[in-house]
Design an enzyme around this catalytic site. Structure first.
Site, PDB file in Angstrom:
ATOM      1  N   ASP A   1       0.882  -1.163   0.000  1.00  9.05           N
ATOM      2  CA  ASP A   1       0.000   0.000   0.000  1.00  9.05           C
ATOM      3  C   ASP A   1       0.929   1.225   0.000  1.00  9.05           C
ATOM      4  O   ASP A   1       2.114   1.101   0.336  1.00  9.05           O
ATOM      5  CB  ASP A   1      -0.858  -0.055   1.280  1.00  9.05           C
ATOM      6  N   ASP A  39      -0.087   5.114   0.841  1.00 11.26           N
ATOM      7  CA  ASP A  39      -0.359   6.063   1.928  1.00 11.26           C
ATOM      8  C   ASP A  39      -0.344   5.340   3.272  1.00 11.26           C
ATOM      9  O   ASP A  39      -1.160   4.445   3.507  1.00 11.26           O
ATOM     10  CB  ASP A  39      -1.751   6.697   1.747  1.00 11.26           C
TER      11      ASP A  39
HETATM   12  P1  B16 Z   1      -6.762  10.280  -3.405  1.00 14.15           P
HETATM   13  P2  B16 Z   1      -3.807   4.039  -0.080  1.00 14.15           P
HETATM   14  C1  B16 Z   1      -5.770   5.847  -0.113  1.00 14.15           C
HETATM   15  O1  B16 Z   1      -4.467   5.476  -0.417  1.00 14.15           O
HETATM   16  C2  B16 Z   1      -5.823   6.589   1.205  1.00 14.15           C
HETATM   17  O2  B16 Z   1      -5.549   5.695   2.284  1.00 14.15           O
HETATM   18  C3  B16 Z   1      -7.183   7.167   1.425  1.00 14.15           C
HETATM   19  O3  B16 Z   1      -7.205   7.898   2.630  1.00 14.15           O
HETATM   20  C4  B16 Z   1      -7.529   8.078   0.243  1.00 14.15           C
HETATM   21  O4  B16 Z   1      -8.833   8.628   0.376  1.00 14.15           O
HETATM   22  C5  B16 Z   1      -7.452   7.264  -1.047  1.00 14.15           C
HETATM   23  O5  B16 Z   1      -6.157   6.716  -1.176  1.00 14.15           O
HETATM   24  C6  B16 Z   1      -7.750   8.102  -2.267  1.00 14.15           C
HETATM   25  O6  B16 Z   1      -6.740   9.053  -2.378  1.00 14.15           O
HETATM   26  O7  B16 Z   1      -7.730  11.275  -2.890  1.00 14.15           O
HETATM   27  O8  B16 Z   1      -5.319  10.748  -3.370  1.00 14.15           O
HETATM   28  O9  B16 Z   1      -7.142   9.713  -4.754  1.00 14.15           O
HETATM   29  O10 B16 Z   1      -3.740   3.956   1.422  1.00 14.15           O
HETATM   30  O11 B16 Z   1      -4.697   2.999  -0.722  1.00 14.15           O
HETATM   31  O12 B16 Z   1      -2.443   4.144  -0.728  1.00 14.15           O
HETATM   32 MG    MG Z   2      -2.856   3.171   3.343  1.00 14.84          MG
END
Ligand code: B16
Ligand code: MG
Length: 219
Positions: A10, A12
């Site tokens: 993953d 984030d």
């Molecule tokens: P964006 P991951 C996710 O990333 C985040 O955990 C989540 O908080 C966020 O809303 C989602 O990506 C969408 O992100 O707004 O940048 O498209 O943890 O799956 O890497």
């Molecule tokens: Mg994450």
């Protein structure tokens, strides 16, 4: 457990601490709409797409449904605040131990991939110097259903040409652990037990991680 041939990360909250940038941007939006948004509530948003996150935020703030156009405007606003933060990231923002572990994996038999719900994943990878580093990057632009749906991880396994049962996923979000398990992969939580109790195993971070320890995670 089957032999592990690929490791899917993953992004984030696992490679970088952008989870905190997401939180601050959602909190700012909540405050503008007249309610507070806590770190505990933020756990529900981790791994979930931007618009689904906005839905949950509305539920928390007991805000009435808006038109699709208004929802897009609010999501764009949050995303601009979030992007202001990620555009200032540098290779120094990679979390402790991650770079060494990734280099270790690259020099071994394992394939490596990113499995992220984020549409900003490539911007982050460029900022932290990991552009072109992974064998596959599956992000929010490549999938139609975000975590807890397994699509993101199954797409990564498919791009790597490795069967799901040979994949190990590192995740910081409950939704991501569920997605990995539904995909039939080994799901390793990165963080605290209280948020990741469904994981097959949990590590606090990557500071002590190396390739040899992957065997410990599979037993
Ligand atoms: P964006 P991951 C996710 O990333 C985040 O955990 C989540 O908080 C966020 O809303 C989602 O990506 C969408 O992100 O707004 O940048 O498209 O943890 O799956 O890497
Ligand atoms: Mg994450």
């Amino acid at each position: 457990m089957q032999e592990i041939k690929a490791i899917i990360f993953d992004l984030d909250g696992v490679i970088v601490d952008t989870a905190v940038f997401h939180y601050h941007a959602w909190k700012k939006l909540a405050n503008e709409m007249g309610f507070d948004f806590t770190l505990e509530q933020n756990e529900r948003l981790k791994g979930i797409s931007r618009l689904e996150s906005l839905d949950i935020l509305f539920e928390i703030g007991k805000i009435e449904k808006k038109s699709a156009q208004e929802l897009d405007q609010l999501a764009d606003k949050k995303n601009k605040w979030y992007r202001d933060k990620i555009l200032m990231m540098t290779p120094k923002d990679v979390l402790p131990g991650v770079k060494n572990f990734l280099l270790d994996l690259k020099n071994s038999k394992y394939k490596i991939a990113i499995g992220s719900s984020s549409k900003n994943a490539n911007t982050i990878l460029e900022r932290i110097g990991f552009d072109g580093f992974f064998d596959s990057v599956v992000d929010g632009l490549k999938i139609s259903k975000s975590k807890p749906d397994p699509e993101v991880f199954l797409t990564a396994a498919n791009e790597l040409n490795i069967k799901p049962e040979h994949c190990l996923v590192f995740e910081d979000a409950a939704a991501g652990i569920e997605a990995a398990k539904t995909a039939g992969m080994l799901a390793i939580g990165v963080g605290k037990y209280e948020n990741l109790s469904n994981a097959d195993k949990i590590i606090p971070d990557f500071s002590n991680m190396n390739v040899l320890m992957i065997n410990n995670l599979t037993n």
